[in-house]
Motif scaffolding. Structure first.
Motif, PDB file in Angstrom:
ATOM      1  N   LEU A 192       0.813  -1.216   0.000  1.00  0.00           N
ATOM      2  CA  LEU A 192       0.000   0.000   0.000  1.00  0.00           C
ATOM      3  C   LEU A 192       0.850   1.271   0.000  1.00  0.00           C
ATOM      4  N   ASP A 193       2.163   1.118  -0.122  1.00  0.00           N
ATOM      5  CA  ASP A 193       3.066   2.263   0.022  1.00  0.00           C
ATOM      6  C   ASP A 193       2.734   3.402  -0.931  1.00  0.00           C
ATOM      7  N   ALA A 194       2.437   3.091  -2.191  1.00  0.00           N
ATOM      8  CA  ALA A 194       2.200   4.138  -3.190  1.00  0.00           C
ATOM      9  C   ALA A 194       0.964   4.965  -2.847  1.00  0.00           C
ATOM     10  N   VAL A 195      -0.104   4.298  -2.420  1.00  0.00           N
ATOM     11  CA  VAL A 195      -1.317   5.053  -2.093  1.00  0.00           C
ATOM     12  C   VAL A 195      -1.154   5.810  -0.777  1.00  0.00           C
ATOM     13  N   PHE A 196      -0.335   5.293   0.144  1.00  0.00           N
ATOM     14  CA  PHE A 196      -0.015   6.062   1.339  1.00  0.00           C
ATOM     15  C   PHE A 196       0.672   7.371   0.956  1.00  0.00           C
ATOM     16  N   ARG A 197       1.593   7.289  -0.005  1.00  0.00           N
ATOM     17  CA  ARG A 197       2.282   8.487  -0.467  1.00  0.00           C
ATOM     18  C   ARG A 197       1.305   9.473  -1.123  1.00  0.00           C
ATOM     19  N   GLU A 198       0.358   8.931  -1.898  1.00  0.00           N
ATOM     20  CA  GLU A 198      -0.657   9.795  -2.504  1.00  0.00           C
ATOM     21  C   GLU A 198      -1.400  10.583  -1.431  1.00  0.00           C
ATOM     22  N   ALA A 199      -1.742   9.891  -0.355  1.00  0.00           N
ATOM     23  CA  ALA A 199      -2.495  10.552   0.720  1.00  0.00           C
ATOM     24  C   ALA A 199      -1.665  11.638   1.387  1.00  0.00           C
ATOM     25  N   THR A 200      -0.435  11.327   1.738  1.00  0.00           N
ATOM     26  CA  THR A 200       0.386  12.308   2.452  1.00  0.00           C
ATOM     27  C   THR A 200       0.723  13.500   1.566  1.00  0.00           C
ATOM     28  N   GLN A 201       0.832  13.283   0.266  1.00  0.00           N
ATOM     29  CA  GLN A 201       1.070  14.403  -0.640  1.00  0.00           C
ATOM     30  C   GLN A 201      -0.115  15.363  -0.679  1.00  0.00           C
ATOM     31  N   GLN A 202      -1.279  14.879  -0.280  1.00  0.00           N
ATOM     32  CA  GLN A 202      -2.463  15.722  -0.168  1.00  0.00           C
ATOM     33  C   GLN A 202      -2.604  16.323   1.235  1.00  0.00           C
ATOM     34  N   GLY A 203      -1.587  16.101   2.081  1.00  0.00           N
ATOM     35  CA  GLY A 203      -1.609  16.655   3.426  1.00  0.00           C
ATOM     36  C   GLY A 203      -2.381  15.831   4.431  1.00  0.00           C
ATOM     37  N   ILE A 204      -2.719  14.602   4.070  1.00  0.00           N
ATOM     38  CA  ILE A 204      -3.497  13.732   4.953  1.00  0.00           C
ATOM     39  C   ILE A 204      -2.550  12.966   5.869  1.00  0.00           C
TER      40      ILE A 204
END
Length: 342
Positions: free
Chosen positions: A102-114
């Protein structure tokens, strides 16, 4: 559950997801991604989170809890998290189906400030803060107890959870080391998928194959089924079973105590989601973990307690009125969670 369940705990929302009444501030919108619903433990986890969330909501700290909960694979959980990103949540609590996938989608989330928090089992991504008990220690406690019961040279079988699942692999890795060090012979390992009926059938098959086994090490979610298989075979007096801190198993344990039956149940708290919610609110409020409170990206919360023969009466007296599926539980209080921060 066939699809994602979205729970809105407000009569109306601000319409702009995680932005709330004031951009970047309270009230916060929180998401939950739960990729496995095939156990009562997960149901209790979700319900406990909803209750704790409602308390924060009454105080204006949070506004909406968005729950994505379904039996799904890694790809399905990736979609769950993307759904939560699209809802503009401020933080996501995830019970992950994989340690790394799930690493890639975790990165997507954090890049959105989540802000991302993993519960139940740790993930490796540095974009996530793990808020978990030490699953290895959880397994060692019951494995050491069982090794002491069967002794060096004892023969045991193992009924594990879901092969490949992070918590399962961490637990079994730790237990296996205990048995090797103690000189206990592991005759075979089978998967019961954290399901009581499956665990019972698996144990019935193992008893037919290994008629002289001395003990069984199993994980929570299957011990009641294992017990029933051993009981049906008339071998409770000869086979030692590691148990679980769950009412159904404890009810059977209580009835068998008169005949000398003993077991152990280590609490694996569904309330870990509540602990993560407390952590999430602190982080969203701008508080930081000092170096001494976090190990890499992991915050270990204590295992609440262990039920053994000496402690059985205390905990059974508190739990006996619950339904059989109820797991003995525990979570950090708000005050205890705050102590992890600067």
């Amino acid at each position: 559950m066939a699809g994602a369940l979205v729970v809105l705990l407000t009569a109306c929302s601000s319409g702009d997801g995680g932005s709330g009444a004031e951009a970047g501030g309270r009230p916060y919108t929180i998401g939950l991604s739960n990729g496995f619903v095939g156990s009562e433990w997960r149901t209790q986890m979700v319900e406990g989170l909803k209750t704790a969330f409602a308390d924060y909501q009454d105080e204006g700290v949070v506004d909406e809890l968005v729950i994505e909960s379904a039996d799904t694979d890694v790809n399905g959980q990736i979609q769950q998290i993307r759904n939560l990103i699209n809802r503009d949540v401020d933080a996501i609590i995830v019970n992950p189906n994989s340690e790394t996938a799930l690493d890639a989608v975790f990165r997507e989330a954090t890049q959105q400030g989540i802000k991302m928090f993993a519960i139940d089992q740790a993930v490796t991504s540095k974009d996530v803060t793990n808020v978990v008990i030490d699953q290895a220690e959880w397994a060692r406690i019951s494995a050491e107890w069982l090794a002491g019961q069967v002794g060096k040279g004892g023969d045991i079988v193992v009924v594990n959870g879901i092969a490949g699942h992070p918590a399962n692999e961490t637990r079994w890795g730790a237990a296996k080391e205990v048995f090797a060090k103690a000189g206990v012979n592991v005759l075979t390992v089978a998967d019961g998928n954290w399901d009581q009926a499956t665990g019972q059938q698996v144990m019935t098959n193992l008893l037919a194959t290994y008629p002289d086994v001395d003990g069984v090490w199993t994980q929570d979610g299957m011990a009641e089924g294992v017990f029933r298989a051993v009981q049906a075979a008339g071998r409770l007096d000869r086979i030692t079973i590691s148990g679980e801190a769950r009412v159904g198993f404890m009810r059977l344990w209580d009835k068998a105590r008169a005949n000398g039956f003993e077991s152990i149940g280590v609490v694996n708290p569904p309330g870990g989601a509540v602990s993560a919610l407390h952590m999430a609110v602190n982080v969203l409020d701008g508080r930081k973990f000092p170096a001494g409170k976090i190990n890499g990206n992991t915050v270990h919360i204590p295992i609440p307690y262990t039920v053994d023969e000496a402690a059985f009466d205390k905990y059974w007296g508190e739990a006996r009125g619950k339904g059989d599926a109820y797991c003995l539980d525990g979570s950090l209080t708000r005050e205890q969670a705050a102590e992890f921060f600067q």
